[in-house]
Design an enzyme around this catalytic site. Structure first.
Site, mmCIF file in Angstrom:
data_model
loop_
_atom_site.group_PDB
_atom_site.id
_atom_site.type_symbol
_atom_site.label_atom_id
_atom_site.label_comp_id
_atom_site.label_asym_id
_atom_site.label_seq_id
_atom_site.Cartn_x
_atom_site.Cartn_y
_atom_site.Cartn_z
ATOM 1 N N ASP A 36 -9.304 -66.540 -3.468
ATOM 2 C CA ASP A 36 -8.766 -67.586 -2.829
ATOM 3 C C ASP A 36 -8.951 -67.546 -1.203
ATOM 4 O O ASP A 36 -8.242 -68.086 -0.560
ATOM 5 C CB ASP A 36 -7.338 -67.784 -3.251
ATOM 6 C CG ASP A 36 -7.072 -69.058 -3.100
ATOM 7 O OD1 ASP A 36 -7.992 -70.057 -3.518
ATOM 8 O OD2 ASP A 36 -5.903 -69.681 -3.192
ATOM 9 N N HIS A 239 -28.470 -46.655 5.705
ATOM 10 C CA HIS A 239 -27.438 -47.310 5.856
ATOM 11 C C HIS A 239 -26.157 -46.914 5.592
ATOM 12 O O HIS A 239 -25.354 -47.332 5.251
ATOM 13 C CB HIS A 239 -27.983 -48.346 4.868
ATOM 14 C CG HIS A 239 -29.233 -49.236 5.569
ATOM 15 N ND1 HIS A 239 -29.497 -50.389 4.538
ATOM 16 C CD2 HIS A 239 -29.845 -49.106 6.482
ATOM 17 C CE1 HIS A 239 -30.666 -50.948 5.325
ATOM 18 N NE2 HIS A 239 -30.714 -49.937 6.385
ATOM 19 N N ASP A 256 -26.658 -47.452 15.206
ATOM 20 C CA ASP A 256 -27.714 -48.720 14.849
ATOM 21 C C ASP A 256 -26.600 -49.917 14.867
ATOM 22 O O ASP A 256 -26.250 -50.214 13.721
ATOM 23 C CB ASP A 256 -28.394 -48.441 13.331
ATOM 24 C CG ASP A 256 -29.352 -49.614 13.399
ATOM 25 O OD1 ASP A 256 -29.529 -50.428 13.897
ATOM 26 O OD2 ASP A 256 -30.496 -49.247 12.318
ATOM 27 N N ASP A 267 -31.159 -55.867 17.227
ATOM 28 C CA ASP A 267 -31.280 -54.753 16.559
ATOM 29 C C ASP A 267 -31.688 -53.313 17.092
ATOM 30 O O ASP A 267 -32.799 -53.309 17.488
ATOM 31 C CB ASP A 267 -32.253 -54.999 15.368
ATOM 32 C CG ASP A 267 -32.215 -53.891 14.125
ATOM 33 O OD1 ASP A 267 -31.491 -52.788 14.238
ATOM 34 O OD2 ASP A 267 -32.999 -54.073 13.131
ATOM 35 N N HIS A 346 -39.060 -44.672 5.822
ATOM 36 C CA HIS A 346 -39.149 -46.172 6.124
ATOM 37 C C HIS A 346 -40.284 -46.392 7.031
ATOM 38 O O HIS A 346 -40.911 -45.643 7.640
ATOM 39 C CB HIS A 346 -37.708 -46.622 6.763
ATOM 40 C CG HIS A 346 -37.149 -46.313 8.199
ATOM 41 N ND1 HIS A 346 -37.986 -46.387 9.400
ATOM 42 C CD2 HIS A 346 -36.445 -45.069 8.390
ATOM 43 C CE1 HIS A 346 -37.268 -45.896 10.330
ATOM 44 N NE2 HIS A 346 -36.489 -44.920 9.668
ATOM 45 N N HIS A 350 -39.929 -54.281 11.859
ATOM 46 C CA HIS A 350 -40.093 -55.429 11.200
ATOM 47 C C HIS A 350 -39.709 -56.715 11.968
ATOM 48 O O HIS A 350 -39.273 -56.352 13.379
ATOM 49 C CB HIS A 350 -38.760 -55.466 10.160
ATOM 50 C CG HIS A 350 -37.398 -55.039 10.731
ATOM 51 N ND1 HIS A 350 -36.733 -56.037 11.598
ATOM 52 C CD2 HIS A 350 -36.781 -53.917 10.788
ATOM 53 C CE1 HIS A 350 -35.662 -55.566 11.945
ATOM 54 N NE2 HIS A 350 -35.669 -53.983 11.600
ATOM 55 N N HIS A 357 -34.294 -58.814 9.532
ATOM 56 C CA HIS A 357 -35.653 -58.782 8.894
ATOM 57 C C HIS A 357 -36.229 -60.014 8.872
ATOM 58 O O HIS A 357 -35.776 -60.825 7.691
ATOM 59 C CB HIS A 357 -35.376 -57.956 7.571
ATOM 60 C CG HIS A 357 -34.801 -56.412 7.561
ATOM 61 N ND1 HIS A 357 -34.673 -55.651 6.647
ATOM 62 C CD2 HIS A 357 -34.515 -55.912 8.894
ATOM 63 C CE1 HIS A 357 -34.254 -54.535 6.848
ATOM 64 N NE2 HIS A 357 -34.243 -54.631 8.248
ATOM 65 N N GLU A 381 -39.058 -48.537 15.424
ATOM 66 C CA GLU A 381 -37.818 -47.994 15.095
ATOM 67 C C GLU A 381 -38.316 -46.561 14.189
ATOM 68 O O GLU A 381 -37.983 -46.217 13.038
ATOM 69 C CB GLU A 381 -36.621 -48.583 14.386
ATOM 70 C CG GLU A 381 -37.191 -49.564 13.240
ATOM 71 C CD GLU A 381 -36.185 -50.116 12.708
ATOM 72 O OE1 GLU A 381 -35.092 -49.368 12.007
ATOM 73 O OE2 GLU A 381 -36.191 -51.649 12.316
ATOM 74 N N TYR A 385 -35.428 -37.559 9.770
ATOM 75 C CA TYR A 385 -34.256 -37.362 9.196
ATOM 76 C C TYR A 385 -34.215 -36.039 8.245
ATOM 77 O O TYR A 385 -35.060 -36.037 7.277
ATOM 78 C CB TYR A 385 -34.072 -38.465 8.112
ATOM 79 C CG TYR A 385 -34.047 -39.972 8.813
ATOM 80 C CD1 TYR A 385 -32.725 -40.302 9.499
ATOM 81 C CD2 TYR A 385 -34.985 -40.600 8.620
ATOM 82 C CE1 TYR A 385 -33.133 -41.571 10.308
ATOM 83 C CE2 TYR A 385 -35.457 -41.715 9.377
ATOM 84 C CZ TYR A 385 -34.242 -42.286 10.171
ATOM 85 O OH TYR A 385 -34.504 -43.408 10.786
ATOM 86 N N ARG A 409 -33.028 -41.688 15.287
ATOM 87 C CA ARG A 409 -33.898 -42.896 15.174
ATOM 88 C C ARG A 409 -33.678 -43.335 16.601
ATOM 89 O O ARG A 409 -32.677 -43.452 17.218
ATOM 90 C CB ARG A 409 -33.468 -43.943 14.086
ATOM 91 C CG ARG A 409 -34.102 -45.106 14.141
ATOM 92 C CD ARG A 409 -33.865 -45.888 12.779
ATOM 93 N NE ARG A 409 -32.658 -46.654 12.559
ATOM 94 C CZ ARG A 409 -31.750 -46.042 11.662
ATOM 95 N NH1 ARG A 409 -32.079 -44.975 10.910
ATOM 96 N NH2 ARG A 409 -30.629 -46.567 11.385
ATOM 97 N N GLU A 411 -34.573 -47.291 18.230
ATOM 98 C CA GLU A 411 -34.933 -48.506 17.898
ATOM 99 C C GLU A 411 -34.853 -49.527 19.071
ATOM 100 O O GLU A 411 -33.864 -49.797 19.741
ATOM 101 C CB GLU A 411 -34.151 -48.863 16.712
ATOM 102 C CG GLU A 411 -34.656 -50.563 16.156
ATOM 103 C CD GLU A 411 -33.870 -51.123 15.044
ATOM 104 O OE1 GLU A 411 -32.773 -50.398 14.816
ATOM 105 O OE2 GLU A 411 -34.431 -51.735 14.306
#
Ligand code: GLY
Ligand code: MN
Ligand code: MN
Length: 430
Positions: A36, A239, A256, A267, A346, A350, A357, A381, A385, A409, A411
């Site tokens: 709801d 992520h 990020d 991004d 990765h 993109h 993306h 980016e 790791y 990273r 980016e």
């Protein structure tokens, strides 16, 4: 702000491409309810690109061959009782005025009016999307057209996906789109800079997240995607969104996060030491990722194939891992056999735009990459790791403890210009 004339121009370009066809675009369905409570509404990007209309339960039809109506909208009718609960509805009359359709019908009359826009087209253009019920509606209309063809001798003879019409348009940004994207980038830069000032040993990741998202909200923006605020070895989880750890002395912090302005996204990723000083290993990896990113950004040039910036980033990263003794062997073989994947799993970027993306072709034939052209916007980016439990590829050395737990990273959002590129997010220090 994207003006009505720009939406009209977009529709004209689509109609020029579909000729005698009819294209149908579905909005996002009604906001999903959870026990709801409604989730925030987010329009389908293709529908928004074509219409600028930001309500659920709507359909746009482009029928360039139709004698009377080339642009048809179906929308929710005004309903004061419902609006008291769920917010403003534009309604049929105002939608015609505001969104430039030749005719607007209540959505409940779709099945009654749609057939006249399909009857004489030669092709139906539609993307079978996540609204399953609507996909079935389209199939029913399609089957009817096929039955009628036998009787009439005319009608659509094939369905094509609108993706192939819209992607080549969406991948080249207009000035108005770039204004929105620049604003999203500028506010996201500010958010990152404020976050860096706040992040110290003892602060929780969610407090840094709050600072970032507060800056978005203060500027009328929302997070473009769940913010990743990853201290220490959490940075090795691509992520990571729990954002609940207390930052420790000696940690790196990977942030990020990007904001969305009128659905246009930024991004950005930055990684830094929360106590202000890198360890020797952290510094070595940081400088390597930065070098890879600088080389990759230099490849984002009109005429260059899309894969060139990824390939150069991989080359720089693998050479660095060889130099540090974290990989062993021949550079070209390590790349060909993807022995670097435990460290870099990765791709280097993109398309970026209405979707994080974003829509757009990466390849144009099996062996040909898309060539960059002015107006393309891409993220760059690279990262490394070294998870605490990293498993080296077959035949590769075990990773010494002092290198483990480092995730970095960097980016940025890079616009292809006539002579090279422009980094829209350069305002966050590296
Ligand atoms: N933040 C999502 C990405 O970098 O692709
Ligand atoms: Mn990205
Ligand atoms: Mn990102």
């Amino acid at each position: 702000m994207i003006e009505a004339a720009e939406y009209q121009h977009r529709r004209d370009r689509i109609m020029a491409k579909i000729g005698q066809g009819t294209a149908i675009f579905r909005s996002a369905p009604l906001a999903v309810m959870h026990n709801d409570v409604e989730h925030p509404f987010r329009q389908e990007s293709d529908f928004y690109y074509v219409t600028g209309f930001n309500e659920p339960n709507a359909v746009a039809v482009l029928a360039p061959h139709h004698e009377e109506h080339r642009y048809i909208l179906f929308v929710q009718p005004k309903d004061p009782d419902k609006e008291t609960w769920t917010g403003y509805i534009t309604g049929v009359e105002a939608a015609k005025e505001k969104y430039g359709a030749d005719v607007v019908y209540p959505i409940g009359e779709l099945s009654e009016h749609l057939p006249q826009y399909l009857a004489k087209c030669d092709r139906l253009y539609y993307h079978f999307g996540r609204d399953e019920a609507f996909n079935h509606t389209i199939l029913r209309h399609w089957q009817r057209c096929i039955r009628l063809f036998a009787k009439n001798g005319y009608g659509p003879t094939g369905i094509e996906d609108t993706t192939f019409i819209l992607n080549p348009l969406r991948v080249v940004k207009t000035e108005a789109e770039l204004n929105a994207l620049r604003h999203a980038a500028d506010v996201s830069v500010l958010a990152h800079n404020r976050a860096r000032d706040l992040a110290k040993p003892g602060v929780y990741e969610y407090q840094v997240q709050a600072e970032i998202e507060y800056t978005f909200a203060r500027n009328g923006m929302t997070p473009a995607y769940p913010s990743i605020v990853a201290g220490g070895e959490n940075a090795c989880i691509l992520h990571y969104i729990e954002n609940n750890r207390q930052l420790q002395d000696g940690d790196l912090l990977l942030i990020d996060a990007g904001g969305a302005y009128q659905y246009y996204n930024a991004d950005i990723t930055r990684t830094f030491a929360v106590n202000g000083t890198f360890t020797k290993q952290q510094q070595a990896i940081y400088e390597l990722v930065l070098a890879a990113q600088e080389k990759a950004i230099a490849e984002v040039q009109p005429g260059n194939p899309y894969n060139s910036f990824h390939d150069i980033a991989v080359c720089v990263l693998v050479q660095g891992l060889l130099d540090f003794g974290l990989l062993q062997g021949d550079l070209d073989e390590l790349i060909a056999e993807e022995k670097y994947k435990p460290f870099y799993m990765h791709r280097t970027g993109h398309w970026l735009g209405l979707d994080v993306h974003d829509a757009g072709p990466y390849k144009v034939t099996e062996d040909q990459w898309y060539s960059f052209q002015p107006g393309n916007l891409v993220t760059v980016e690279p990262g490394i790791y070294i998870g605490p439990n990293i498993k080296p590829a077959e035949g590769q050395p075990e990773i010494p403890t002092e290198w483990r737990g480092i995730g970095i990273r960097i980016e940025d959002d890079v616009l292809v210009t006539a002579n090279g590129n422009e980094v829209l997010t350069a305002g966050v220090p590296k």
